[in-house]
Design an enzyme around this catalytic site. Structure first.
Site, PDB file in Angstrom:
ATOM      1  N   ALA A   1      10.133   2.259  -0.963  1.00  0.00           N
ATOM      2  CA  ALA A   1      10.123   3.177  -2.114  1.00  0.00           C
ATOM      3  C   ALA A   1      11.275   4.174  -2.020  1.00  0.00           C
ATOM      4  O   ALA A   1      11.940   4.457  -3.021  1.00  0.00           O
ATOM      5  CB  ALA A   1       8.786   3.907  -2.197  1.00  0.00           C
TER       6      ALA A   1
ATOM      7  N   GLY B   1       6.343   0.730   6.017  1.00  0.00           N
ATOM      8  CA  GLY B   1       7.261  -0.173   5.332  1.00  0.00           C
ATOM      9  C   GLY B   1       7.357   0.119   3.845  1.00  0.00           C
ATOM     10  O   GLY B   1       8.448   0.098   3.258  1.00  0.00           O
ATOM     11  N   CYS B   2       6.228   0.384   3.224  1.00  0.00           N
ATOM     12  CA  CYS B   2       6.207   0.663   1.789  1.00  0.00           C
ATOM     13  C   CYS B   2       6.917   1.973   1.472  1.00  0.00           C
ATOM     14  O   CYS B   2       7.576   2.096   0.435  1.00  0.00           O
ATOM     15  CB  CYS B   2       4.771   0.681   1.279  1.00  0.00           C
ATOM     16  SG  CYS B   2       3.937  -0.917   1.495  1.00  0.00           S
ATOM     17  N   THR B   3       6.824   2.930   2.368  1.00  0.00           N
ATOM     18  CA  THR B   3       7.522   4.204   2.180  1.00  0.00           C
ATOM     19  C   THR B   3       9.028   3.993   2.281  1.00  0.00           C
ATOM     20  O   THR B   3       9.788   4.495   1.440  1.00  0.00           O
ATOM     21  CB  THR B   3       7.040   5.236   3.214  1.00  0.00           C
ATOM     22  OG1 THR B   3       5.646   5.458   3.002  1.00  0.00           O
ATOM     23  CG2 THR B   3       7.798   6.544   3.082  1.00  0.00           C
TER      24      THR B   3
ATOM     25  N   LYS C   1       0.822  -1.207   0.000  1.00  0.00           N
ATOM     26  CA  LYS C   1       0.000   0.000   0.000  1.00  0.00           C
ATOM     27  C   LYS C   1       0.860   1.262   0.000  1.00  0.00           C
ATOM     28  O   LYS C   1       1.850   1.344   0.711  1.00  0.00           O
ATOM     29  CB  LYS C   1      -0.900   0.000   1.239  1.00  0.00           C
ATOM     30  CG  LYS C   1      -1.888   1.130   1.302  1.00  0.00           C
ATOM     31  CD  LYS C   1      -3.276   0.617   1.600  1.00  0.00           C
ATOM     32  CE  LYS C   1      -4.316   1.711   1.593  1.00  0.00           C
ATOM     33  NZ  LYS C   1      -4.615   2.252   0.298  1.00  0.00           N
TER      34      LYS C   1
END
Length: 146
Positions: A49, A44-46, A39
């Protein structure tokens, strides 16, 4: 269970952050890092990325294309890209066709899995044990490019 190394990567066509059409077949001859994540704009995704953002010069110098994929829509990808100054495309997969064809469905979201696809369209590396903070560097190390 993700697709195994040596498998032909499923072709895809998807819209990116800016509404451009991206097809795997158009990237023939280039190494592609296709990373799936759950998402936009979550911790974590930030981190993941931003690790690719920070390593982008190294990827570009090796002519490697980085593409992030989640089930988020174009507006969400645009906001995420702007907020963190992401310098690579995110692919829109709201219908979860890529998530399904790459066998990373986590039950409504993408599991955190990264594929490296060679210039001939073969999967050469699969990473399911992602350290979100160091992931981009870890991928470069796995390719012996760091």
């Amino acid at each position: 269970m993700p697709l195994p190394v040596g498998t032909a990567a499923p072709n895809f066509t998807a819209k990116d952050t800016k509404g451009n059409t991206v097809s795997l077949s158009d990237l023939k001859g280039k190494t592609v890092v296709l990373y799936f994540y759950p998402k936009d704009d979550t911790p974590g995704c930030t981190k993941q990325a931003c690790s690719f953002r920070d390593a982008q010069p190294q990827y570009q110098s090796k002519d490697i294309v980085v593409l992030g994929v989640s089930a988020d829509d174009e507006a969400s990808h645009q906001a995420f890209t702007e907020k963190y100054n992401l310098n690579f495309p995110l692919l829109v997969d709201t219908e979860k066709s890529l998530i399904s064809s790459y066998d990373v469905d986590g039950g409504g979201y993408a599991k955190r899995v990264t594929y490296v696809i060679d210039g001939n369209g073969k999967i050469t590396n699969v990473d399911e044990s992602v350290n979100t903070t160091t992931h981009a560097e870890d991928v470069l190390k796995s390719l012996n490019l760091n």
